[in-house]
Design an enzyme around this catalytic site. Structure first.
Site, PDB file in Angstrom:
ATOM      1  N   HIS A   1       7.449  74.281  52.033  1.00 15.62           N
ATOM      2  CA  HIS A   1       6.612  73.074  52.148  1.00 15.62           C
ATOM      3  C   HIS A   1       5.556  73.259  53.235  1.00 15.62           C
ATOM      4  CE1 HIS A   1       6.625  68.459  51.596  1.00 15.62           C
ATOM      5  NE2 HIS A   1       5.455  68.849  52.062  1.00 15.62           N
TER       6      HIS A   1
ATOM      7  N   HIS B   1      11.332  66.791  52.402  1.00 12.03           N
ATOM      8  CA  HIS B   1      11.409  66.222  53.751  1.00 12.03           C
ATOM      9  C   HIS B   1      12.272  64.959  53.890  1.00 12.03           C
ATOM     10  CE1 HIS B   1       8.075  64.023  51.968  1.00 12.03           C
ATOM     11  NE2 HIS B   1       7.189  64.948  52.244  1.00 12.03           N
TER      12      HIS B   1
ATOM     13  N   ASP C   1       6.912  71.330  56.333  1.00  7.17           N
ATOM     14  CA  ASP C   1       5.834  70.368  56.069  1.00  7.17           C
ATOM     15  C   ASP C   1       4.678  70.608  57.050  1.00  7.17           C
ATOM     16  OD1 ASP C   1       4.357  68.382  54.909  1.00  7.17           O
ATOM     17  OD2 ASP C   1       5.599  66.717  55.591  1.00  7.17           O
TER      18      ASP C   1
HETATM   19  O1  DOR Z   1       2.957  64.044  57.320  1.00  9.68           O
HETATM   20  C1  DOR Z   1       2.541  64.434  56.260  1.00  9.68           C
HETATM   21  N1  DOR Z   1       1.394  65.128  56.157  1.00  9.68           N
HETATM   22  N2  DOR Z   1       3.239  64.163  55.148  1.00  9.68           N
HETATM   23  C2  DOR Z   1       2.785  64.439  53.925  1.00  9.68           C
HETATM   24  O2  DOR Z   1       3.461  64.164  52.974  1.00  9.68           O
HETATM   25  C3  DOR Z   1       1.427  65.031  53.744  1.00  9.68           C
HETATM   26  C4  DOR Z   1       1.023  65.765  54.938  1.00  9.68           C
HETATM   27  C5  DOR Z   1      -0.427  66.132  54.995  1.00  9.68           C
HETATM   28  O3  DOR Z   1      -0.948  66.627  53.995  1.00  9.68           O
HETATM   29  O4  DOR Z   1      -1.047  65.991  56.050  1.00  9.68           O
HETATM   30 ZN    ZN Z   2       5.293  64.949  51.632  1.00  6.64          ZN
END
Ligand code: DOR
Ligand code: ZN
Length: 423
Positions: free
Chosen positions: A61, A232, A305
Site C-alpha cells: 500500500h 489500513h 500507506d
Molecule cells: O491518509 C491517506 N492518504 N489515506 C488514504 O486513503 C489516501 C492517502 C493519500 O493518497 O494521500
Molecule cells: Zn486508503
C-alpha cells in the site's frame, strides 16, 4: 558465472523454516545458491558479519504520486525511499493524475519503474477517474500489468459497484484492495471523533465510518464467496469483525500500518497535520486491538500507506490533506513496537511484511530460496536510530514517526541483484 557472495549472514525466512547463519550467492536477478560455507568462485564478497538477511519487503500500500503529483513524490524518488527502507516491491495506488484507470497509465508506470530502485506493482482503479460511477476495463488493465484493483483514497461508492468489482476481479484471479469508509459518516471530519476532537474543537470522523465500510466488504465477500483485502485497519470493531469473518470462512485478508500500532490520537493535540491520515489515529483501546489482531493473525500483513505530501500542503492543520510517509521507517517500527514488545517474533514480522503481502498480491517474491528473486534486505536488528525526516530519501517529510527512537536499521538493500541502497 560469478556473482555476489554474501557471507555469514543471519538468514531469516519463516516460510522456508530458515533462521540460521549462512551464505547466499546472487547471480543476476536470481539467488543461485544458499547454504553454509559456500565456496568463493570469483564472486564479489560481502561479509554480513551476522546482520540479518531476509527477503526484500513487499509494501502492498504505497502512493507514488506519479503521474501528475510529482511535486510530492515520483516513481524514482518513491523507489529510493523504498530501497532505504529495505522494501523491494511496492504496490502503487491509483489515485494519481490521471488516475491509473487506463492501460496507457499502467504501461507508463511500468516503463518508468523499470529504471527504479524497487519493483513497482501497479494497482489499477476500480472506477474511471476514481469517480465511483463507471467500472474500468479490468481485463485490459490486467493485460497491461496491473496486479490488483482499488479506488483507494476513495471507497468504492456503492455496494452494488463493489459486488461487481469483487466478482469481476475474482474471475481474473486479481485481489481487490478495499479502503473501507462510509463517506456519509465521515462528512467533513478531520480526526477521530472523540475526546481529542472535542478538545480541539475540530470535526471528528466516527470510528463507525470505517466499520460500516469493513462490514459491507465482509458481507459482500461472504455472500459472493470471493476474496477481498481490507486496507489500513485502524479500529477495534473492524479487527473483531475481520476475526469473526475469518471464523465464518470468509476469504478476507487485512493489513494495518505502523502508525496504527505505534501512535494514538493524543498526538493530534499538537495540531500538527503530520499526524493526520485517513483513517485517523485512534484511542489506545483501538491501538491495543490492532496489536492483538496482529498477534493472533487476524491482521495478515503490514503495509505503510506511504502517502507523501509537501510541507506547504501540511502547513495548516485544518486544510492539510490526509497522509503520512512510511517506507523508510516501517521495518524499524515493526521491530521496535512488535518484536521488542513480544507481539511477534522477528521472522514472523518479516513474513507479514514480505511473503504474506506477496501471496495476497499473487507475485512471486518474499522468499529466500535457490532460484528465487535476488531481492534482499540486510539489516541490523539491534541498532537504534532517531527518525529525522530531513534524512529521508523520498521527496516528502510528512512522517508521523519523526523524533522517535527506533531499533532496527537497514544496512544494504538489493533489488534484481543490484545494490540499491547502502547505509
Ligand atoms: O491518509 C491517506 N492518504 N489515506 C488514504 O486513503 C489516501 C492517502 C493519500 O493518497 O494521500
Ligand atoms: Zn486508503
Amino acid at each position: 558465472m560469478s556473482g555476489l557472495l554474501i557471507r555469514h549472514a543471519h538468514l531469516i525466512d519463516l516460510s522456508a523454516g530458515i533462521d540460521q547463519i549462512g551464505d547466499v550467492r546472487l547471480e543476476g536477478e536470481r539467488i543461485s545458491e544458499l547454504g553454509t560455507s559456500l565456496s568463493v568462485q570469483g564472486d564479489r564478497l560481502l561479509d554480513a558479519d551476522g546482520l540479518c538477511l531476509a527477503p526484500g519487503l513487499v509494501d502492498m500500500h504505497v502512493h507514488l504520486r506519479d503521474p501528475g503529483l510529482t511535486h510530492k513524490e515520483d516513481i524514482e524518488s518513491g523507489c529510493e525511499a523504498a530501497a532505504a527502507g529495505g522494501v523491494t516491491s511496492v504496490a502503487a495506488m491509483p489515485n494519481t493524475l490521471p488516475s491509473a484507470d487506463s492501460p496507457e497509465t499502467i504501461r507508463y508506470i511500468l516503463e518508468k519503474a523499470s529504471r527504479a530502485k524497487a519493483r513497482v506493482l501497479p494497482v489499477a482503479a476500480v472506477t474511471k477517474g476514481l469517480a465511483g460511477k463507471e467500472l474500468t476495463d479490468f481485463e485490459a488493465l490486467k493485460q497491461a500489468g496491473a496486479v490488483a484493483f482499488s479506488d483507494d483514497g476513495n471507497p468504492v461508492a456503492t455496494s452494488y459497484l463493489m459486488s461487481e468489482t469483487m466478482k469481476r476481479a475474482a474471475k481474473l484471479q486479481m485481489p481487490v484492495l478495499a479502503h473501507c469508509e462510509d463517506r456519509a459518516l465521515t462528512r467533513d471530519g478531520l480526526i477521530h471523533e472523540g475526546e481529542i476532537s472535542q478538545k480541539l474543537g475540530v470535526p471528528g470522523v466516527p470510528a463507525a465510518a470505517e466499520d460500516v465500510g469493513t462490514a459491507r466488504e465482509i458481507a459482500l465477500s461472504l455472500s459472493l464467496g470471493v476474496p477481498v483485502h481490507i486496507c489500513h485497519v485502524s479500529t477495534a470493531v473492524s479487527v473483531d469483525m475481520i476475526r469473526a469473518a475469518k471464523k465464518m470462512g470468509a476469504q478476507v485478508t487485512a493489513e494495518t500500518c505502523p502508525h496504527y500500532f505505534v501512535l494514538t490520537h493524543e498526538k493530534l493535540l499538537s495540531r500538527d497535520a503530520d499526524y493526520r491520515m485517513s483513517p485517523p489515529l485512534r484511542p489506545e483501546k483501538d491501538r491495543r486491538a490492532i496489536l492483538e489482531g496482529l498477534r493472533d493473525g487476524t491482521i495478515d500483513a503490514i503495509a505503510t500507506d506511504h502517502a507523501p505530501h509537501t510541507a506547504e500542503e501540511k502547513a495548516v492543520f485544518e486544510k492539510a490533506p490526509n497522509g503520512v510517509v512510511g517506507l523508510e521507517t516501517s521495518l524499524a517500527a515493526g521491530i521496535t513496537f512488535l518484536v521488542e514488545n513480544g507481539i511477534m517474533s522477528l521472522p514472523e514480522l518479516l513474513y507479514r511484511m514480505s511473503a504474506i503481502p506477496a501471496k495476497i498480491l499473487r507475485v512471486p517474491c518474499g522468499a529466500l530460496r535457490e532460484g528465487g528473486r535476488s531481492d534482499l534486505v540486510l539489516f541490523d536488528p539491534q541498532k537504534s536510530w532517531a527518525v529525522d525526516p530531513a534524512h529521508f530519501h523520498g521527496k516528502s517529510r510528512n512522517s508521523a514517526m519523526k523524533g522517535l527512537q527506533l531499533r532496527g536499521c537497514v544496512q544494504y538493500t538489493f533489488c534484481r541483484g543490484n545494490l540499491v541502497y547502502r547505509r
